[in-house]
Design a protein around this motif. Sequence first.
Motif: not given
Length: 277
Positions: A166, A172, A195
Amino acid sequence: MLSYRHLYHAGNHADILKHYTLCRILSYLTQKDKPLRYIDTHAGAGRYDLNTSEAQKLQEYNDGIGRIRNAPKTPALVKDYLNLVAKCGSNNSYSYPGSPWLAAQLLRPYDRLELCELHPQDFPRLEKTMSAFKNSHCYDVDGFQKSASLLPPVERRGVVFIDPSYELKQDYSKVADHLQVLTRKFSTGVYAIWYPIVNSDQVARLHRAVRKQQHEKIACYELSVTADEAAKGMRGSGMIVINPPWSLTAEVTEFLEFAAPLVATDGGSHWRALDTL
């Protein structure tokens, strides 16, 4: 963009959530005596020596695996995870395992591991780490691109672990888009997506994008080391699991109840375990 190196962060609070969750998924699926394929889209180095200068720079493992390793009254399933972590080291090495090493320990010789890593420094380390496991195959490629070509598996049973860095905000949305591609090719697989929790709006958008795909079953687990939503940096992380084993939410709930108070940074923490996102 390949600046992220997990060696600086190995064993932190995010690792203990995602790796405990992965271990419980694989432990459940390997109860059935049928072959299984494991696909890791961002495998990293596979194993991390915590004595290195990189790991010692931040020492994030002290506030993650270090805190739960030394805790009293550890639940039995957490002990299983800790025993695997301890097995990764040796007399001369203080190490923490990555997802490929943990998966290799839990899978059987007739299962297959397909491991993707694009970073030029981490890929050779991944190959070296996994050379002992003859049922593993390492690919020096973009895991987003390669994983789709590996589905559907001939085994008809599989786990896909999606764990990008990320570094880019668009990761995302990229994760959500890629998940839809994969599940269209193999709808019955188990998909575990990690995440970071840095920006609440980004996380909310990821959740909405996954819900819109209307998977039959979506579980979600989160662990934050502070209850302060205005805290800077990565204050926590989460896991989305598509087609989770029936026992997974109860097992992760037990882990979060145990671990959250231990890893809290300011006397407070936040966690949740949702059987339905």
